[in-house]
Scaffold this motif. Structure first.
Motif, PDB file in Angstrom:
ATOM      1  N   LEU A 112       0.852  -1.183   0.000  1.00 33.41           N
ATOM      2  CA  LEU A 112       0.000   0.000   0.000  1.00 33.41           C
ATOM      3  C   LEU A 112       0.890   1.234   0.000  1.00 33.41           C
ATOM      4  CD1 LEU A 112      -2.386  -1.059   2.914  1.00 33.41           C
ATOM      5  CD2 LEU A 112      -2.590  -1.642   0.487  1.00 33.41           C
ATOM      6  N   ARG A 113       0.712   2.101  -0.993  1.00 27.19           N
ATOM      7  CA  ARG A 113       1.447   3.371  -1.010  1.00 27.19           C
ATOM      8  C   ARG A 113       0.525   4.428  -0.426  1.00 27.19           C
ATOM      9  NH1 ARG A 113       5.557   5.745  -5.236  1.00 27.19           N
ATOM     10  NH2 ARG A 113       5.790   7.824  -4.362  1.00 27.19           N
ATOM     11  N   ILE A 114       0.995   5.047   0.666  1.00 24.86           N
ATOM     12  CA  ILE A 114       0.148   5.957   1.430  1.00 24.86           C
ATOM     13  C   ILE A 114       0.836   7.310   1.578  1.00 24.86           C
ATOM     14  CG2 ILE A 114      -0.971   6.303   3.668  1.00 24.86           C
ATOM     15  CD1 ILE A 114      -1.085   3.260   3.918  1.00 24.86           C
ATOM     16  N   GLU A 115       0.025   8.340   1.450  1.00 22.25           N
ATOM     17  CA  GLU A 115       0.510   9.700   1.661  1.00 22.25           C
ATOM     18  C   GLU A 115       0.964   9.860   3.104  1.00 22.25           C
ATOM     19  OE1 GLU A 115      -1.212  14.261   1.138  1.00 22.25           O
ATOM     20  OE2 GLU A 115      -2.534  12.545   0.852  1.00 22.25           O
ATOM     21  N   ASP A 116       2.061  10.587   3.304  1.00 26.16           N
ATOM     22  CA  ASP A 116       2.582  10.820   4.646  1.00 26.16           C
ATOM     23  C   ASP A 116       1.838  12.007   5.274  1.00 26.16           C
ATOM     24  OD1 ASP A 116       4.073  10.846   6.956  1.00 26.16           O
ATOM     25  OD2 ASP A 116       5.832  11.771   6.053  1.00 26.16           O
ATOM     26  N   ARG A 117       0.684  11.687   5.883  1.00 24.95           N
ATOM     27  CA  ARG A 117      -0.119  12.717   6.554  1.00 24.95           C
ATOM     28  C   ARG A 117      -0.890  12.059   7.690  1.00 24.95           C
ATOM     29  NH1 ARG A 117      -5.253  11.801   5.465  1.00 24.95           N
ATOM     30  NH2 ARG A 117      -5.837  10.850   3.484  1.00 24.95           N
ATOM     31  N   PRO A 118      -1.260  12.830   8.710  1.00 30.91           N
ATOM     32  CA  PRO A 118      -2.011  12.258   9.833  1.00 30.91           C
ATOM     33  C   PRO A 118      -3.308  11.591   9.369  1.00 30.91           C
ATOM     34  CG  PRO A 118      -1.241  14.467  10.373  1.00 30.91           C
ATOM     35  CD  PRO A 118      -0.949  14.250   8.911  1.00 30.91           C
ATOM     36  N   GLY A 119      -3.536  10.390   9.855  1.00 31.71           N
ATOM     37  CA  GLY A 119      -4.767   9.667   9.564  1.00 31.71           C
ATOM     38  C   GLY A 119      -4.759   8.837   8.295  1.00 31.71           C
ATOM     39  N   ALA A 120      -3.763   8.991   7.441  1.00 30.55           N
ATOM     40  CA  ALA A 120      -3.748   8.273   6.163  1.00 30.55           C
ATOM     41  C   ALA A 120      -3.662   6.767   6.374  1.00 30.55           C
ATOM     42  CB  ALA A 120      -2.589   8.756   5.290  1.00 30.55           C
ATOM     43  N   LEU A 121      -2.816   6.322   7.290  1.00 31.56           N
ATOM     44  CA  LEU A 121      -2.691   4.888   7.540  1.00 31.56           C
ATOM     45  C   LEU A 121      -3.962   4.333   8.160  1.00 31.56           C
ATOM     46  CD1 LEU A 121      -1.128   2.257   7.528  1.00 31.56           C
ATOM     47  CD2 LEU A 121      -0.060   2.955   9.685  1.00 31.56           C
ATOM     48  N   LEU A 151       5.532   3.226   1.857  1.00 32.01           N
ATOM     49  CA  LEU A 151       5.058   1.946   1.342  1.00 32.01           C
ATOM     50  C   LEU A 151       4.850   1.025   2.534  1.00 32.01           C
ATOM     51  CD1 LEU A 151       7.531   1.418  -1.643  1.00 32.01           C
ATOM     52  CD2 LEU A 151       5.297   2.572  -1.671  1.00 32.01           C
ATOM     53  N   PHE A 152       3.660   0.474   2.661  1.00 29.80           N
ATOM     54  CA  PHE A 152       3.367  -0.476   3.723  1.00 29.80           C
ATOM     55  C   PHE A 152       3.159  -1.848   3.094  1.00 29.80           C
ATOM     56  CE2 PHE A 152       2.404   3.524   5.702  1.00 29.80           C
ATOM     57  CZ  PHE A 152       2.852   3.345   7.003  1.00 29.80           C
ATOM     58  N   PHE A 153       3.878  -2.834   3.620  1.00 26.46           N
ATOM     59  CA  PHE A 153       3.799  -4.206   3.139  1.00 26.46           C
ATOM     60  C   PHE A 153       3.143  -5.051   4.217  1.00 26.46           C
ATOM     61  CE2 PHE A 153       7.301  -2.215   0.963  1.00 26.46           C
ATOM     62  CZ  PHE A 153       7.244  -2.710  -0.323  1.00 26.46           C
ATOM     63  N   SER A 154       2.199  -5.868   3.811  1.00 24.77           N
ATOM     64  CA  SER A 154       1.525  -6.716   4.779  1.00 24.77           C
ATOM     65  C   SER A 154       0.965  -7.949   4.110  1.00 24.77           C
ATOM     66  CB  SER A 154       0.395  -5.963   5.469  1.00 24.77           C
ATOM     67  OG  SER A 154      -0.128  -6.748   6.516  1.00 24.77           O
ATOM     68  N   GLU A 155       0.693  -8.938   4.941  1.00 24.43           N
ATOM     69  CA  GLU A 155       0.052 -10.165   4.493  1.00 24.43           C
ATOM     70  C   GLU A 155      -1.351 -10.177   5.089  1.00 24.43           C
ATOM     71  OE1 GLU A 155       2.712 -13.368   5.641  1.00 24.43           O
ATOM     72  OE2 GLU A 155       4.386 -12.053   5.113  1.00 24.43           O
ATOM     73  N   ALA A 156      -2.343 -10.251   4.224  1.00 23.89           N
ATOM     74  CA  ALA A 156      -3.743 -10.290   4.653  1.00 23.89           C
ATOM     75  C   ALA A 156      -4.238 -11.723   4.577  1.00 23.89           C
ATOM     76  CB  ALA A 156      -4.590  -9.397   3.763  1.00 23.89           C
ATOM     77  N   GLU A 171     -12.422  -0.202  -2.353  1.00 22.92           N
ATOM     78  CA  GLU A 171     -12.392   0.725  -1.227  1.00 22.92           C
ATOM     79  C   GLU A 171     -10.962   0.998  -0.770  1.00 22.92           C
ATOM     80  OE1 GLU A 171     -13.938   3.473   1.149  1.00 22.92           O
ATOM     81  OE2 GLU A 171     -15.121   2.307  -0.294  1.00 22.92           O
ATOM     82  N   LEU A 172     -10.140  -0.039  -0.771  1.00 25.69           N
ATOM     83  CA  LEU A 172      -8.732   0.121  -0.403  1.00 25.69           C
ATOM     84  C   LEU A 172      -8.029   1.063  -1.380  1.00 25.69           C
ATOM     85  CD1 LEU A 172      -6.625  -0.875   1.654  1.00 25.69           C
ATOM     86  CD2 LEU A 172      -6.145  -2.780   0.106  1.00 25.69           C
ATOM     87  N   SER A 173      -8.308   0.907  -2.660  1.00 23.63           N
ATOM     88  CA  SER A 173      -7.692   1.754  -3.694  1.00 23.63           C
ATOM     89  C   SER A 173      -8.090   3.214  -3.556  1.00 23.63           C
ATOM     90  CB  SER A 173      -8.072   1.253  -5.090  1.00 23.63           C
ATOM     91  OG  SER A 173      -7.529  -0.022  -5.307  1.00 23.63           O
ATOM     92  N   LYS A 174      -9.293   3.493  -3.057  1.00 30.01           N
ATOM     93  CA  LYS A 174      -9.728   4.876  -2.832  1.00 30.01           C
ATOM     94  C   LYS A 174      -8.926   5.541  -1.729  1.00 30.01           C
ATOM     95  CE  LYS A 174     -14.605   4.142  -3.927  1.00 30.01           C
ATOM     96  NZ  LYS A 174     -15.955   4.118  -3.305  1.00 30.01           N
ATOM     97  N   ARG A 175      -8.421   4.746  -0.788  1.00 33.63           N
ATOM     98  CA  ARG A 175      -7.773   5.287   0.402  1.00 33.63           C
ATOM     99  C   ARG A 175      -6.247   5.312   0.305  1.00 33.63           C
ATOM    100  NH1 ARG A 175     -11.382   4.511   5.121  1.00 33.63           N
ATOM    101  NH2 ARG A 175     -13.434   4.034   4.286  1.00 33.63           N
ATOM    102  N   CYS A 176      -5.693   4.702  -0.727  1.00 36.27           N
ATOM    103  CA  CYS A 176      -4.236   4.629  -0.917  1.00 36.27           C
ATOM    104  C   CYS A 176      -3.877   5.228  -2.271  1.00 36.27           C
ATOM    105  CB  CYS A 176      -3.769   3.170  -0.894  1.00 36.27           C
ATOM    106  SG  CYS A 176      -4.154   2.280   0.613  1.00 36.27           S
ATOM    107  N   ARG A 177      -2.664   5.731  -2.378  1.00 40.03           N
ATOM    108  CA  ARG A 177      -2.200   6.213  -3.684  1.00 40.03           C
ATOM    109  C   ARG A 177      -2.048   5.041  -4.649  1.00 40.03           C
ATOM    110  NH1 ARG A 177      -0.393  11.592  -3.755  1.00 40.03           N
ATOM    111  NH2 ARG A 177       0.188  12.451  -1.732  1.00 40.03           N
ATOM    112  N   THR A 178      -1.560   3.906  -4.132  1.00 38.05           N
ATOM    113  CA  THR A 178      -1.376   2.702  -4.945  1.00 38.05           C
ATOM    114  C   THR A 178      -1.653   1.484  -4.077  1.00 38.05           C
ATOM    115  OG1 THR A 178       0.411   3.779  -6.179  1.00 38.05           O
ATOM    116  CG2 THR A 178       0.284   1.385  -6.351  1.00 38.05           C
ATOM    117  N   VAL A 179      -2.305   0.482  -4.642  1.00 39.92           N
ATOM    118  CA  VAL A 179      -2.449  -0.831  -4.026  1.00 39.92           C
ATOM    119  C   VAL A 179      -1.873  -1.825  -5.018  1.00 39.92           C
ATOM    120  CG1 VAL A 179      -4.020  -2.600  -3.191  1.00 39.92           C
ATOM    121  CG2 VAL A 179      -4.513  -0.190  -2.740  1.00 39.92           C
ATOM    122  N   LYS A 180      -0.868  -2.555  -4.596  1.00 37.54           N
ATOM    123  CA  LYS A 180      -0.233  -3.541  -5.473  1.00 37.54           C
ATOM    124  C   LYS A 180      -0.330  -4.909  -4.819  1.00 37.54           C
ATOM    125  CE  LYS A 180       4.085  -4.493  -7.928  1.00 37.54           C
ATOM    126  NZ  LYS A 180       5.475  -4.089  -8.150  1.00 37.54           N
TER     127      LYS A 180
END
Length: 192
Positions: A112-121, A151-156, A171-180
Motif C-alpha cells: 500500500l502506497r500511502i501519503e505521509d499525513r495524519p490519519g492516512a494509515l 510503502l506499507f507491506f503486509s500479508e492479509a 475501497e482500499l484503492s480509494k484510500r491509498c495512492r497505490t495498491v499492489k
C-alpha cells in the motif's frame, strides 16, 4: 524446473529451496535478490527464492524494495530453522509469474502506497476492519525517489479471489495512492 536462488550454493536461500523443491531440479544462483527478481521476470527460471525475514535482522528491506518495482509474485513461503531454538527461523518467499490457486488457507501479500499525513494509515486500514481481514507481518519502507509517501507491506488473511469479492479492493484503492498485489500463497501449517 529451474530455480534461481539469492546467494551462493549452500547458502540459506539454497537450503530453503532444497527443503521445498528437493535435489531433482536445476538450481542457479544470483548475487543478490534483485537479480533473482529480474531472472524470474525475464523467464530465465521457473521461479526464484529470496529472503523476506531473518531471525537476527528482521524484515529484509532490499527484498521489499524489489517487490515495489517488480512484477514477480509470491507463490509460496518457506521457513527454515537457522539456529538452535525454534524461534531462530528465517522466512523465504518463492517468486513466480502467476497467481496461485486457492488452497483453502491462504495469505495475500500487499503493498500500500500511502501519503505521509495524519490519519492516512488509519484510513487505509479501515477496509481490512470492515472486511474482517487480519493483517500479519506489517512493515513500512520509504517510497523513495524524493517522495514523502510511505510503502506499507503486509500479508492479509485470505486468497486474492476472496479479497476481490465485494468492494474490498476498490475501497482500499480509494484510500491509498497505490495498491499492489504481490501474490497469494498457501500458509504452511507450522506458521500458524
Amino acid at each position: 524446473l529451474t530455480i534461481l536462488c539469492a546467494g551462493s550454493i549452500g547458502g540459506l536461500a539454497h537450503q530453503a529451496a532444497l527443503s521445498k523443491f528437493g535435489s531433482s531440479v536445476e538450481y542457479s544462483f544470483r548475487e543478490d535478490g534483485a537479480d533473482v527478481f529480474k531472472g524470474v521476470e525475464n523467464h530465465e527460471a521457473d521461479c526464484g527464492v529470496v529472503p523476506i525475514e531473518t531471525h537476527s535482522n528482521g524484515v529484509v528491506g532490499h527484498t521489499l524494495d524489489c517487490f515495489a518495482k517488480s512484477g514477480a509474485l509470491v507463490s509460496a513461503e518457506i521457513r527454515i530453522q537457522t539456529g538452535q531454538t525454534p524461534d531462530c527461523t528465517d522466512r523465504f518467499f518463492v517468486l513466480g509469474r502467476n497467481q496461485t490457486p486457492v488452497s483453502g488457507h491462504d495469505r495475500t501479500f500487499l503493498m500500500l502506497r500511502i501519503e505521509d499525513r495524519p490519519g492516512a494509515l488509519a484510513s487505509a486500514l479501515q477496509p481490512f476492519v470492515d472486511a474482517g481481514r487480519n493483517l500479519r507481518h506489517f512493515t513500512s519502507r520509504p517510497a523513495g525517489g524524493g517522495s514523502p509517501d510511505l510503502l506499507f507491506f503486509s500479508e492479509a488473511d485470505g486468497h486474492l479471489s476472496e479479497l476481490q469479492a465485494g468492494d474490498f479492493l476498490r475501497e482500499l484503492s480509494k484510500r491509498c495512492r497505490t495498491v499492489k498485489v504481490l501474490g497469494t500463497f498457501p500458509v504452511p501449517a507450522k506458521s500458524e
